[in-house]
Design a protein around this motif. Structure first.
Motif, PDB file in Angstrom:
ATOM      1  N   LYS A  76      -2.162  33.913  -1.616  1.00  0.00           N
ATOM      2  CA  LYS A  76      -1.271  35.003  -1.212  1.00  0.00           C
ATOM      3  C   LYS A  76      -0.544  35.587  -2.426  1.00  0.00           C
ATOM      4  N   THR A  77      -0.052  34.725  -3.286  1.00  0.00           N
ATOM      5  CA  THR A  77       0.661  35.183  -4.481  1.00  0.00           C
ATOM      6  C   THR A  77      -0.264  35.956  -5.408  1.00  0.00           C
ATOM      7  N   ILE A  78      -1.466  35.458  -5.601  1.00  0.00           N
ATOM      8  CA  ILE A  78      -2.444  36.138  -6.464  1.00  0.00           C
ATOM      9  C   ILE A  78      -2.829  37.490  -5.870  1.00  0.00           C
ATOM     10  N   LEU A  79      -3.056  37.537  -4.575  1.00  0.00           N
ATOM     11  CA  LEU A  79      -3.392  38.805  -3.916  1.00  0.00           C
ATOM     12  C   LEU A  79      -2.253  39.812  -4.046  1.00  0.00           C
ATOM     13  N   ARG A  80      -1.032  39.343  -3.960  1.00  0.00           N
ATOM     14  CA  ARG A  80       0.115  40.246  -4.110  1.00  0.00           C
ATOM     15  C   ARG A  80       0.155  40.856  -5.509  1.00  0.00           C
ATOM     16  N   ILE A  81      -0.064  40.036  -6.519  1.00  0.00           N
ATOM     17  CA  ILE A  81      -0.050  40.545  -7.898  1.00  0.00           C
ATOM     18  C   ILE A  81      -1.153  41.574  -8.095  1.00  0.00           C
ATOM     19  N   ALA A  82      -2.367  41.231  -7.691  1.00  0.00           N
ATOM     20  CA  ALA A  82      -3.506  42.140  -7.888  1.00  0.00           C
ATOM     21  C   ALA A  82      -3.327  43.426  -7.088  1.00  0.00           C
ATOM     22  N   ILE A  98      -8.926  42.811 -10.667  1.00  0.00           N
ATOM     23  CA  ILE A  98      -9.714  41.926  -9.805  1.00  0.00           C
ATOM     24  C   ILE A  98     -10.207  40.711 -10.583  1.00  0.00           C
ATOM     25  N   ASN A  99     -10.746  40.922 -11.773  1.00  0.00           N
ATOM     26  CA  ASN A  99     -11.237  39.794 -12.579  1.00  0.00           C
ATOM     27  C   ASN A  99     -10.125  38.814 -12.917  1.00  0.00           C
ATOM     28  N   GLU A 100      -8.963  39.327 -13.265  1.00  0.00           N
ATOM     29  CA  GLU A 100      -7.828  38.461 -13.585  1.00  0.00           C
ATOM     30  C   GLU A 100      -7.393  37.672 -12.352  1.00  0.00           C
ATOM     31  N   ALA A 101      -7.402  38.311 -11.198  1.00  0.00           N
ATOM     32  CA  ALA A 101      -7.019  37.630  -9.957  1.00  0.00           C
ATOM     33  C   ALA A 101      -8.013  36.519  -9.623  1.00  0.00           C
ATOM     34  N   ILE A 102      -9.288  36.795  -9.787  1.00  0.00           N
ATOM     35  CA  ILE A 102     -10.319  35.779  -9.526  1.00  0.00           C
ATOM     36  C   ILE A 102     -10.135  34.590 -10.467  1.00  0.00           C
ATOM     37  N   GLU A 103      -9.872  34.883 -11.726  1.00  0.00           N
ATOM     38  CA  GLU A 103      -9.638  33.819 -12.707  1.00  0.00           C
ATOM     39  C   GLU A 103      -8.446  32.951 -12.323  1.00  0.00           C
ATOM     40  N   LEU A 104      -7.349  33.588 -11.920  1.00  0.00           N
ATOM     41  CA  LEU A 104      -6.181  32.832 -11.473  1.00  0.00           C
ATOM     42  C   LEU A 104      -6.525  31.980 -10.254  1.00  0.00           C
ATOM     43  N   GLY A 105      -7.280  32.556  -9.340  1.00  0.00           N
ATOM     44  CA  GLY A 105      -7.701  31.812  -8.145  1.00  0.00           C
ATOM     45  C   GLY A 105      -8.539  30.604  -8.491  1.00  0.00           C
ATOM     46  N   TYR A 108      -6.009  28.002 -10.190  1.00  0.00           N
ATOM     47  CA  TYR A 108      -4.915  27.418  -9.416  1.00  0.00           C
ATOM     48  C   TYR A 108      -5.266  27.116  -7.961  1.00  0.00           C
ATOM     49  N   GLY A 109      -6.314  27.709  -7.455  1.00  0.00           N
ATOM     50  CA  GLY A 109      -6.689  27.481  -6.063  1.00  0.00           C
ATOM     51  C   GLY A 109      -7.784  26.445  -5.950  1.00  0.00           C
ATOM     52  N   ASP A 110      -8.455  26.459  -4.824  1.00  0.00           N
ATOM     53  CA  ASP A 110      -9.577  25.534  -4.655  1.00  0.00           C
ATOM     54  C   ASP A 110     -10.878  26.221  -5.052  1.00  0.00           C
ATOM     55  N   ASP A 111     -11.980  25.581  -4.796  1.00  0.00           N
ATOM     56  CA  ASP A 111     -13.268  26.116  -5.251  1.00  0.00           C
ATOM     57  C   ASP A 111     -13.708  27.380  -4.516  1.00  0.00           C
ATOM     58  N   LYS A 112     -13.036  27.745  -3.425  1.00  0.00           N
ATOM     59  CA  LYS A 112     -13.389  28.963  -2.690  1.00  0.00           C
ATOM     60  C   LYS A 112     -12.393  30.097  -2.913  1.00  0.00           C
ATOM     61  N   SER A 113     -11.324  29.823  -3.647  1.00  0.00           N
ATOM     62  CA  SER A 113     -10.245  30.813  -3.814  1.00  0.00           C
ATOM     63  C   SER A 113     -10.719  32.097  -4.484  1.00  0.00           C
ATOM     64  N   GLY A 114     -11.448  31.973  -5.588  1.00  0.00           N
ATOM     65  CA  GLY A 114     -11.913  33.152  -6.316  1.00  0.00           C
ATOM     66  C   GLY A 114     -12.750  34.068  -5.452  1.00  0.00           C
ATOM     67  N   LYS A 115     -13.645  33.475  -4.669  1.00  0.00           N
ATOM     68  CA  LYS A 115     -14.521  34.252  -3.794  1.00  0.00           C
ATOM     69  C   LYS A 115     -13.713  34.947  -2.690  1.00  0.00           C
ATOM     70  N   PHE A 116     -12.755  34.230  -2.114  1.00  0.00           N
ATOM     71  CA  PHE A 116     -11.902  34.800  -1.072  1.00  0.00           C
ATOM     72  C   PHE A 116     -11.093  35.975  -1.624  1.00  0.00           C
ATOM     73  N   ILE A 117     -10.474  35.770  -2.778  1.00  0.00           N
ATOM     74  CA  ILE A 117      -9.662  36.815  -3.429  1.00  0.00           C
ATOM     75  C   ILE A 117     -10.519  38.036  -3.728  1.00  0.00           C
ATOM     76  N   ASN A 118     -11.707  37.810  -4.263  1.00  0.00           N
ATOM     77  CA  ASN A 118     -12.623  38.915  -4.568  1.00  0.00           C
ATOM     78  C   ASN A 118     -12.961  39.698  -3.302  1.00  0.00           C
ATOM     79  N   SER A 122     -11.868  43.543  -2.809  1.00  0.00           N
ATOM     80  CA  SER A 122     -12.980  44.514  -2.688  1.00  0.00           C
ATOM     81  C   SER A 122     -12.762  45.428  -1.491  1.00  0.00           C
ATOM     82  N   LYS A 123     -12.227  44.893  -0.416  1.00  0.00           N
ATOM     83  CA  LYS A 123     -11.944  45.712   0.765  1.00  0.00           C
ATOM     84  C   LYS A 123     -10.752  46.644   0.511  1.00  0.00           C
ATOM     85  N   ILE A 124      -9.798  46.166  -0.257  1.00  0.00           N
ATOM     86  CA  ILE A 124      -8.619  46.992  -0.546  1.00  0.00           C
ATOM     87  C   ILE A 124      -9.009  48.220  -1.372  1.00  0.00           C
TER      88      ILE A 124
END
Length: 126
Positions: A76-82, A98-105, A108-118, A122-124
């Motif tokens: 949620k925090t990463i999505l807010r920043i991006a 987007i790339n920076e957000a995926i990297e942060l995910g 700091y997140g789990d193994d699915k965070s980057g994909k979820f954030i992306n 992408s929809k936004i």
């Protein structure tokens, strides 16, 4: 401090602000202690804090089978920043945000965070 480092520190500060209700400027000073405040870092923390409701609405509108309340605090925090960067800052290419957000995910997140954030970002931008 480069923008990548500023984003990472902004993430850490905003994550803390989500848990502890504090003033953004105070949170920045407390986090950085003796380190000088970076203009980009301050813009991210203060901008996300000031526009949190609008940012959350944008994210919420682009979630499928999720609600904002169900998203883990890290994502949620990463999505807010991006989302703030994409919608409110004009001099950053969307792909960089987007790339920076995926990297942060991924860091700091789990193994699915980057994909979820992306997926959400992408929809936004669509």
């Amino acid at each position: 401090m480069n923008r990548h480092t500023a984003r990472e520190k902004a993430f850490q500060i905003l994550f803390q602000l989500d848990i502890n209700d504090n003033e953004p400027k105070t949170a920045i000073q407390d986090f950085l202690e003796t380190e000088e405040t970076n203009e980009f870092l301050a813009a991210l923390v203060e901008g996300v804090s000031e526009n949190k409701n609008e940012i959350d609405n944008i994210i919420d509108e682009h979630l499928e089978n999720w609600t904002l309340k169900r998203i883990a605090a890290v994502e949620k925090t990463i999505l807010r920043i991006a989302t703030f960067e994409i919608k409110f800052i004009n001099d950053i290419p969307v792909s960089v945000s987007i790339n920076e957000a995926i990297e942060l995910g991924n860091s700091y997140g789990d193994d699915k965070s980057g994909k979820f954030i992306n997926g959400v970002l992408s929809k936004i931008i669509a």
